[in-house]
Design an enzyme around this catalytic site. Structure first.
Site, PDB file in Angstrom:
ATOM      1  N   PHE A 127       0.859  -1.183   0.000  1.00 51.15           N
ATOM      2  CA  PHE A 127       0.000   0.000   0.000  1.00 51.15           C
ATOM      3  C   PHE A 127       0.900   1.240   0.000  1.00 51.15           C
ATOM      4  CE2 PHE A 127      -2.745   3.207   2.090  1.00 51.15           C
ATOM      5  CZ  PHE A 127      -3.643   3.325   1.040  1.00 51.15           C
ATOM      6  N   ASP A 217      -0.233  -8.034   5.930  1.00 50.55           N
ATOM      7  CA  ASP A 217      -0.821  -6.715   6.156  1.00 50.55           C
ATOM      8  C   ASP A 217      -2.324  -6.989   6.134  1.00 50.55           C
ATOM      9  OD1 ASP A 217      -2.091  -4.296   5.900  1.00 50.55           O
ATOM     10  OD2 ASP A 217      -0.644  -3.442   4.493  1.00 50.55           O
ATOM     11  N   HIS A 450       0.265  12.561  -3.199  1.00 41.98           N
ATOM     12  CA  HIS A 450      -1.167  12.742  -3.517  1.00 41.98           C
ATOM     13  C   HIS A 450      -1.934  13.408  -2.382  1.00 41.98           C
ATOM     14  CE1 HIS A 450      -0.481   8.836  -1.701  1.00 41.98           C
ATOM     15  NE2 HIS A 450      -1.713   8.852  -1.241  1.00 41.98           N
TER      16      HIS A 450
HETATM   17  N1  F0G Z   1      -2.118  -1.196   4.730  1.00 37.73           N
HETATM   18  C1  F0G Z   1      -3.190  -1.174   3.922  1.00 37.73           C
HETATM   19  C2  F0G Z   1      -3.495  -2.355   3.072  1.00 37.73           C
HETATM   20  C3  F0G Z   1      -4.003  -0.038   3.881  1.00 37.73           C
HETATM   21  O1  F0G Z   1      -5.068  -0.025   3.071  1.00 37.73           O
HETATM   22  C4  F0G Z   1      -3.685   1.063   4.711  1.00 37.73           C
HETATM   23  C5  F0G Z   1      -4.501   2.267   4.706  1.00 37.73           C
HETATM   24  C6  F0G Z   1      -2.571   0.986   5.549  1.00 37.73           C
HETATM   25  C7  F0G Z   1      -1.811  -0.168   5.526  1.00 37.73           C
HETATM   26  C8  F0G Z   1      -2.171   2.127   6.447  1.00 37.73           C
HETATM   27  O2  F0G Z   1      -3.040   2.204   7.503  1.00 37.73           O
HETATM   28  O3  F0G Z   1      -4.190   4.418   7.267  1.00 37.73           O
HETATM   29  O4  F0G Z   1      -4.235   3.141   9.405  1.00 37.73           O
HETATM   30  O5  F0G Z   1      -2.159   4.232   8.649  1.00 37.73           O
HETATM   31  N2  F0G Z   1      -5.351   2.507   3.833  1.00 37.73           N
HETATM   32  C9  F0G Z   1      -6.269   3.640   3.776  1.00 37.73           C
HETATM   33  C10 F0G Z   1      -7.025   3.598   2.490  1.00 37.73           C
HETATM   34  C11 F0G Z   1      -5.655   4.959   4.086  1.00 37.73           C
HETATM   35  O6  F0G Z   1      -7.727   4.568   2.190  1.00 37.73           O
HETATM   36  O7  F0G Z   1      -6.960   2.594   1.789  1.00 37.73           O
HETATM   37  P1  F0G Z   1      -3.420   3.578   8.239  1.00 37.73           P
END
Ligand code: F0G
Length: 466
Positions: A127, A217, A450
């Site tokens: 991510f 993850d 972004h």
């Molecule tokens: N890993 C994944 C797969 C995620 O989707 C996200 C966050 C994170 C780690 C990081 O986590 O935001 O709690 O610090 N995804 C959000 C999204 C921001 O909109 O998909 P975080």
């Protein structure tokens, strides 16, 4: 209860409501200009339907709110920490449980310890924050999605899988320089697609063979487990909680943004069996986040996570959750909107490259579509394309491999008529997609640009015809 009816209903009733942000087109035009054509700069009361993210946007249950009242706010050894630790241990089987304030804090802690300039991390897809936390240590984050993951229009049961052959090759050629393999379940960057148990098992075995730890993850572990139950041979009759436990049993550790499948607004954790590594993580936690029994969270947050991790595995909930995203996809497909097939667990990923073929990558077609959706209907989505993952290296623009618009569906928040509305707006935007104009980048930071980028319509004249 086995559900025999065709209509899948929301498995909850509504106790508390909040108003939506109705705006005029002129107000939205101004908000967009003021915000530099970046959705992260739009105040939420100027958003009607907010599909920016499924992260931290869940509606909590009455049980979770009751847990919030029970939260123990002791600095050390709070009762809520032990409830949280127990819930995480029961789910994951990992002994060492470290709370953090959100997923990226877990990433920063872990990668600051095991990263470094000569290291490479492997994943089905990192991510954006994961990649950033790896890259700031000087390490490389290499994505190895399975063949077919980028063929967006083709159906596949498990398009979130890692490419096992590429994994073996990388582990072999970079031997000694790979501290960890990380599987993102579901694969957020490539359509919210699930990873099969077979792929997890094979990946786990390969990593063991090379003596490299394998982590999950697991931000969306429950949605992934539901897909395994529905799509993978041998799992149809298994309780989803067992499937989730089996997923964790194949790994040596995990990190979670609890803001997704723990159904809370803030929180996360790191969990593992390696006591030495956990000790080092706790030391970093105390320096940067807080003591090891709260990790930057309030006691009440820990309590809500403990409950959410159990609630999310309720099969009536998961049936509704996955079906409601599928329903969204059915409507968009009928409206002729191209998206990553099949619908993901937490959202629909519209393929802007196919929808707006006349806009080149350096004019950010997916972001142009995001802006048009906002202008047309006050809908807020997020770009996953060249604005998020494109790079400027030595003055040369390297586009991302995809130009997607993610419509992330918050958990337990919107009803079917909200989704019907979004489909209607999308159908209208799709009909006049030829009139949508590209954007140019005016300002951007080096990492995670972004979030802070400012853009403007490319060329002259009004940006979008209405
Ligand atoms: N890993 C994944 C797969 C995620 O989707 C996200 C966050 C994170 C780690 C990081 O986590 O935001 O709690 O610090 N995804 C959000 C999204 C921001 O909109 O998909 P975080």
């Amino acid at each position: 209860m086995y559900w025999n009816w065709k209509t899948i209903i929301e498995p909850f009733k509504i106790k508390s409501v909040e108003p939506l942000g109705f705006t005029t087109r002129a107000e939205r035009e101004k908000a967009l200009q003021d915000g530099g054509y970046n959705m992260f700069n739009i105040p939420s009361d100027k958003v009607l339907i907010d599909l920016l993210t499924d992260s931290g946007t869940s509606a909590m249950s009455s049980e979770q709110w009751a847990g919030i009242m029970r939260g123990d706010e002791a600095y050390a050894g709070a009762r809520s920490f032990y409830a949280f630790e127990k819930s995480v241990r029961e789910l994951t089987g990992f002994r060492e449980v470290i709370p953090v304030h959100q997923g990226r804090a877990a990433e920063r802690i872990l990668f600051s310890i095991i990263g470094g300039s000569d290291k490479t991390f492997l994943s089905n897809s990192h991510f954006d924050t994961t990649r950033a936390n790896i890259e700031v240590t000087g390490a490389e984050a290499l994505d190895l999605p399975a063949p077919g993951a980028l063929e967006f229009e083709k159906y596949g049961d498990f398009k979130g899988d890692i490419d096992l052959r590429a994994l073996e090759t990388a582990l072999d050629s970079k031997a000694g320089r790979i501290p960890l393999v990380l599987m993102t379940v579901t694969n957020n960057s490539l359509g919210g697609q699930p990873v099969s148990m077979q792929n997890l098992r094979a990946c786990s075995k390969i990593c063991r063979g090379f003596g490299v730890p394998f982590f999950l993850d697991c931000a969306r572990f429950a949605e992934n487990a539901w897909f395994i139950k529905k799509r993978e041979k041998g799992y149809a009759d298994r309780p989803v909680v067992d499937i989730a436990r089996e997923m964790f049993s194949l790994a040596q550790g995990c990190m979670m943004s609890a803001k997704k499948d723990a159904l809370v607004n803030m929180g996360g954790f790191l969990a593992m069996n390696d006591a030495d590594l956990a000790k080092r993580c706790r030391e970093a936690l105390i320096v940067g986040e807080g003591f090891s029994t709260y990790g930057g969270l309030a006691g009440r947050d820990l309590e809500a996570i403990a409950i959410g991790l159990r609630e999310v595995l309720d099969e009536e909930y998961l049936r509704y959750r996955i079906r409601s995203v599928e329903y969204f996809g059915d409507g968009l497909r009928k409206a002729g909107v191209p998206f990553v097939e099949p619908p993901g667990g937490h959202g629909i990923y519209v393929d802007a490259r196919r929808m707006l073929p006349r806009i080149p990558p350096h004019e950010y077609p997916a972001q142009a579509l995001v802006c048009e959706l906002y202008l047309a209907g006050g809908i807020r989505a997020v770009e996953i394309g060249s604005l998020m993952f494109g790079r400027h290296r030595n003055g040369i623009f390297e586009p991302a491999p995809m130009e997607l618009v993610r419509l992330a569906v918050p958990r337990r928040v919107y009803t079917q008529s909200h989704i019907d509305f979004v489909i209607e707006v999308f159908a209208d935007v799709a009909r006049r997609s030829n009139s949508i104009r590209g954007l140019k980048l005016i300002e951007a930071s080096e990492h995670l640009s972004h979030f802070t980028a400012r853009l403007a319509p490319s060329g002259t004249g009004p940006m979008m015809a209405s």
